[in-house]
Design a protein around this motif. Structure first.
Motif, PDB file in Angstrom:
ATOM      1  N   ASN A  91       0.822  -1.213   0.000  1.00  0.00           N
ATOM      2  CA  ASN A  91       0.000   0.000   0.000  1.00  0.00           C
ATOM      3  C   ASN A  91       0.857   1.265   0.000  1.00  0.00           C
ATOM      4  OD1 ASN A  91       0.955   0.266   2.638  1.00  0.00           O
ATOM      5  ND2 ASN A  91      -0.913  -0.520   3.565  1.00  0.00           N
ATOM      6  N   ASN A 112      -0.115  -0.944  -6.380  1.00  0.00           N
ATOM      7  CA  ASN A 112      -1.340  -1.411  -5.732  1.00  0.00           C
ATOM      8  C   ASN A 112      -2.428  -0.343  -5.832  1.00  0.00           C
ATOM      9  OD1 ASN A 112      -2.884  -3.317  -4.402  1.00  0.00           O
ATOM     10  ND2 ASN A 112      -2.296  -2.648  -2.366  1.00  0.00           N
ATOM     11  N   HIS A 118      -6.714   5.332  -4.063  1.00  0.00           N
ATOM     12  CA  HIS A 118      -5.406   4.753  -3.750  1.00  0.00           C
ATOM     13  C   HIS A 118      -4.334   5.272  -4.707  1.00  0.00           C
ATOM     14  CE1 HIS A 118      -7.888   1.814  -1.478  1.00  0.00           C
ATOM     15  NE2 HIS A 118      -6.849   1.839  -0.674  1.00  0.00           N
ATOM     16  N   GLU A 121      -3.302   8.661  -3.489  1.00  0.00           N
ATOM     17  CA  GLU A 121      -2.459   8.493  -2.296  1.00  0.00           C
ATOM     18  C   GLU A 121      -1.019   8.180  -2.700  1.00  0.00           C
ATOM     19  OE1 GLU A 121      -5.018   6.883   1.524  1.00  0.00           O
ATOM     20  OE2 GLU A 121      -4.048   5.419   0.241  1.00  0.00           O
TER      21      GLU A 121
END
Length: 217
Positions: A91, A112, A118, A121
């Motif tokens: 992650n 990922n 995500h 991020e």
């Protein structure tokens, strides 16, 4: 020699072959087929010692062909094998920790990014690239539509390059190229018949030369 600087380029994901000599031969053959930006070496089911043996055999072969060797697995192996970079499958936190430890000495990219949240991020961490899809996610002939959509969204608004995982059909690179993604990754499409690997890489490059859209300067 084709100009690959202004179009989508090929990334290879090494096959899951436990025999290091057979795996090295397959990758060496594939790289003879033409332009490959980088080769991602997954650890698969290998223990760290076997993975290091693979990496030490494969990294020089990849580098000699002018591609970057990116290791997905035990990060200590990357240093010992003198790889060019690390492919993070964890992650955003794992990506951030890896960036802090290894960037800018090594290429560090994240794999990922399962959705926009995500992906953003990961983008905030400023990796060298973001990967859409799983490195062993080529289970259908075509690239997964969700990954292509993410690649298109990402490429349209963010400068960090992205790699989109293709399918088992070499022609799946065209949908990825048309999304605007900088890189298309293939695994089984190239390595399911290792004796054909060089011819398939040549075919993919010819396809991209002919039909991939050109990036604007």
């Amino acid at each position: 020699m084709s100009n690959t600087d202004n179009r989508c380029r090929l990334v290879l994901v090494a096959p899951d072959i436990a025999d290091v000599e057979v795996c090295t031969q397959a990758i060496s053959d594939a790289l003879r087929g033409g332009d490959v930006a980088s080769v991602i070496l997954p650890q698969y089911g290998l223990d760290d010692q076997a993975f290091q043996k693979h990496a030490e055999a494969l990294v020089p072969v990849i580098q000699h062909a002018g591609a970057a060797a990116l290791l997905a697995g035990d990060t200590r192996v990357a240093g010992r094998a003198r790889a060019d970079g690390i492919h993070v499958t964890g992650n955003a936190q794992v990506l951030a920790e890896t960036m802090e430890k290894f960037s800018p000495k090594l290429i560090v990219g994240g794999g990922n990014a399962t959705d926009r949240h995500h992906a953003l991020e990961m983008g905030e961490i400023r990796p060298d690239y973001v990967f859409f899809g799983k490195i062993d996610g080529d289970i259908k002939p075509e690239a997964h539509p969700k990954n292509i959509a993410l690649g298109e969204w990402w490429a349209s608004m963010i400068e960090i390059p992205c790699i989109v995982m293709g399918g088992t059909d070499p022609q799946s690179v065209l949908d990825i190229a048309n999304s605007g993604a900088e890189f298309a990754a293939l695994r089984l499409a190239v390595f399911s018949e290792p004796s054909q690997a060089a011819a398939i890489v040549a075919q993919v490059n010819a396809l991209l030369d002919e039909k991939a859209p050109r990036f604007e300067d």
